[in-house]
Scaffold this motif. Sequence first.
Motif, mmCIF file in Angstrom:
data_model
loop_
_atom_site.group_PDB
_atom_site.id
_atom_site.type_symbol
_atom_site.label_atom_id
_atom_site.label_comp_id
_atom_site.label_asym_id
_atom_site.label_seq_id
_atom_site.Cartn_x
_atom_site.Cartn_y
_atom_site.Cartn_z
ATOM 1 N N MET A 122 0.810 -1.219 0.000
ATOM 2 C CA MET A 122 0.000 0.000 0.000
ATOM 3 C C MET A 122 0.847 1.274 0.000
ATOM 4 O O MET A 122 0.327 2.368 -0.237
ATOM 5 N N ARG A 123 2.120 1.142 0.262
ATOM 6 C CA ARG A 123 2.943 2.335 0.389
ATOM 7 C C ARG A 123 2.973 3.186 -0.893
ATOM 8 O O ARG A 123 2.825 4.419 -0.811
ATOM 9 N N PRO A 124 3.155 2.615 -2.087
ATOM 10 C CA PRO A 124 3.173 3.472 -3.292
ATOM 11 C C PRO A 124 1.878 4.253 -3.506
ATOM 12 O O PRO A 124 1.945 5.475 -3.740
ATOM 13 N N PRO A 125 0.682 3.618 -3.440
ATOM 14 C CA PRO A 125 -0.523 4.446 -3.630
ATOM 15 C C PRO A 125 -0.720 5.477 -2.528
ATOM 16 O O PRO A 125 -1.218 6.585 -2.793
ATOM 17 N N LEU A 126 -0.334 5.154 -1.303
ATOM 18 C CA LEU A 126 -0.474 6.123 -0.216
ATOM 19 C C LEU A 126 0.494 7.291 -0.409
ATOM 20 O O LEU A 126 0.155 8.451 -0.147
ATOM 21 N N ARG A 127 1.704 6.975 -0.868
ATOM 22 C CA ARG A 127 2.679 8.034 -1.160
ATOM 23 C C ARG A 127 2.130 8.954 -2.256
ATOM 24 O O ARG A 127 2.249 10.172 -2.181
ATOM 25 N N TRP A 128 1.512 8.340 -3.275
ATOM 26 C CA TRP A 128 0.926 9.139 -4.368
ATOM 27 C C TRP A 128 -0.197 10.028 -3.844
ATOM 28 O O TRP A 128 -0.290 11.215 -4.195
ATOM 29 N N ALA A 129 -1.067 9.488 -2.971
ATOM 30 C CA ALA A 129 -2.182 10.273 -2.428
ATOM 31 C C ALA A 129 -1.671 11.460 -1.629
ATOM 32 O O ALA A 129 -2.175 12.583 -1.769
ATOM 33 N N LEU A 130 -0.671 11.236 -0.787
ATOM 34 C CA LEU A 130 -0.103 12.336 -0.008
ATOM 35 C C LEU A 130 0.496 13.399 -0.930
ATOM 36 O O LEU A 130 0.376 14.598 -0.671
ATOM 37 N N GLY A 131 1.140 12.954 -1.999
ATOM 38 C CA GLY A 131 1.721 13.899 -2.947
ATOM 39 C C GLY A 131 0.690 14.712 -3.694
ATOM 40 O O GLY A 131 0.993 15.800 -4.207
ATOM 41 N N ALA A 132 -0.554 14.200 -3.766
ATOM 42 C CA ALA A 132 -1.630 14.921 -4.450
ATOM 43 C C ALA A 132 -2.270 15.986 -3.567
ATOM 44 O O ALA A 132 -3.055 16.808 -4.049
ATOM 45 N N ALA A 133 -1.970 15.977 -2.273
ATOM 46 C CA ALA A 133 -2.610 16.893 -1.334
ATOM 47 C C ALA A 133 -1.931 18.259 -1.338
ATOM 48 O O ALA A 133 -0.714 18.366 -1.448
ATOM 49 N N ASP A 134 -2.742 19.292 -1.205
ATOM 50 C CA ASP A 134 -2.214 20.648 -1.037
ATOM 51 C C ASP A 134 -1.758 20.884 0.393
ATOM 52 O O ASP A 134 -0.979 21.805 0.652
ATOM 53 N N LEU A 135 -2.260 20.063 1.318
ATOM 54 C CA LEU A 135 -1.880 20.157 2.717
ATOM 55 C C LEU A 135 -2.182 18.823 3.381
ATOM 56 O O LEU A 135 -3.198 18.180 3.082
ATOM 57 N N VAL A 136 -1.306 18.411 4.306
ATOM 58 C CA VAL A 136 -1.545 17.240 5.149
ATOM 59 C C VAL A 136 -1.523 17.723 6.594
ATOM 60 O O VAL A 136 -0.599 18.440 7.000
ATOM 61 N N THR A 137 -2.540 17.356 7.373
ATOM 62 C CA THR A 137 -2.523 17.664 8.801
ATOM 63 C C THR A 137 -2.308 16.368 9.571
ATOM 64 O O THR A 137 -2.867 15.325 9.225
ATOM 65 N N ALA A 138 -1.475 16.452 10.619
ATOM 66 C CA ALA A 138 -1.144 15.283 11.436
ATOM 67 C C ALA A 138 -1.404 15.633 12.899
ATOM 68 O O ALA A 138 -1.181 16.763 13.334
ATOM 69 N N VAL A 139 -1.861 14.638 13.676
ATOM 70 C CA VAL A 139 -2.300 14.916 15.043
ATOM 71 C C VAL A 139 -1.173 14.884 16.068
ATOM 72 O O VAL A 139 -1.407 15.175 17.239
ATOM 73 N N SER A 140 0.045 14.538 15.645
ATOM 74 C CA SER A 140 1.161 14.465 16.587
ATOM 75 C C SER A 140 2.461 14.534 15.813
ATOM 76 O O SER A 140 2.501 14.363 14.584
ATOM 77 N N SER A 141 3.550 14.759 16.547
ATOM 78 C CA SER A 141 4.866 14.784 15.901
ATOM 79 C C SER A 141 5.216 13.413 15.344
ATOM 80 O O SER A 141 5.881 13.298 14.301
ATOM 81 N N GLN A 142 4.763 12.341 16.003
ATOM 82 C CA GLN A 142 5.046 10.989 15.515
ATOM 83 C C GLN A 142 4.351 10.732 14.184
ATOM 84 O O GLN A 142 4.955 10.189 13.252
ATOM 85 N N THR A 143 3.067 11.113 14.077
ATOM 86 C CA THR A 143 2.360 10.891 12.813
ATOM 87 C C THR A 143 2.929 11.794 11.719
ATOM 88 O O THR A 143 2.997 11.399 10.552
ATOM 89 N N ALA A 144 3.366 12.999 12.080
ATOM 90 C CA ALA A 144 3.988 13.877 11.089
ATOM 91 C C ALA A 144 5.276 13.259 10.563
ATOM 92 O O ALA A 144 5.551 13.287 9.353
ATOM 93 N N GLU A 145 6.064 12.689 11.456
ATOM 94 C CA GLU A 145 7.305 12.029 11.038
ATOM 95 C C GLU A 145 7.015 10.838 10.129
ATOM 96 O O GLU A 145 7.729 10.598 9.152
#
Length: 361
Positions: A122-145
């Motif tokens: 699942m990593r390649p499609p998820l990487r592609w989805a994140l790259g399509a976003a204008d912004l990603v919000t994460a609920v913690s420093s761990q999830t951001a990392e």
Amino acid sequence: MRICLLAHAGSIHTRRWARWFARAGHEVHVVSLTVAEGEELYRVHVLGNRNTVHQARTNWSYLRLLPALRRRIREIRPDIVNAHFLTSNGLFGALVRPRGVPFVISVHGSDVLTIPRRSPWMRPPLRWALGAADLVTAVSSQTAEAVRDLAGARIPLESLQYGVDRSIFTPGLPADERPPIVLSTRRLEEFARIDLLLEAAALLERSGSPLEVVVAGEGGLTSSLEEKARGLRRVRFIGNLSETDVAKHLRESALYVSLSRSDGASLSLLEAMASGAYPIVSDIPANREWIASGRNGAVVDDLSAAGIAEVLERGWCDTEARECAARENVRMVAERADREVNMARIEDLFLRLVRDSARGA
């Protein structure tokens, strides 16, 4: 703004997010692939019938709903699309986002912490989805990392926990007046390890401890956990509670406990901190971001029944530590996890994306 949330409409997190934006004066539409009731403040659009929606929750028949999802978003004509949980709504939102409309993915925990590791394909499609976003919000420093590890350092990313309603979750009784109650407010699912708490409760009961374990919430393990607790006189299951009732119980409980295997950021922990209950939590990054043993709670490194029972009893007996922790935790939540402040920050980020999109049109 006209906001389209792609999210599970039945989730308490979705409801709180949608209510906040609606009360701030925005037009909010929740497009959900799972059946849930709507609310007066915002509109819920459920795709498919009950059978197809049930299937979509368990397999790739999600894909059959993509044309309906694309049509519904076009009908709404949103100023911005915000998809919650990367591995479902985030991925499918990236596939159907209208051209020229800002797209935001909000990650919450297991969608970046465990699923990509457990399912490398699942990593390649998820990487592609994140790259399509204008912004990603994460609920913690761990999830951001974890987002950066998955998609790279150039991802437009904001890390903030959307926070606690401090008009509801307020400090309660002082430590020396709180009854000997250990409160759990986690869902009754495998990840929360309520079974370990019950085993510790049995040891406490046999030792003559005054502590009573109160388990709020429900889940897939409700029946089996209730059966496991049969015969324990100082364990109570009280089911799902409203936000107001959760706050009331936290204000009157000496200890809050969470033995979760994994969290992106635990809203229930922040609620306990805001209410002055002494936090006793598992040793995971999401908890260590907020709790330091001996300063504002206890981090349990021995997850045996005996180890948990010992930490619970020690927390109950040290009234001074509980009082000091309550003061520190109320301060931390006010500074870093006030829902009004943090949601206003998210609102500002959304408005900037919408303005930038309009200028570029």
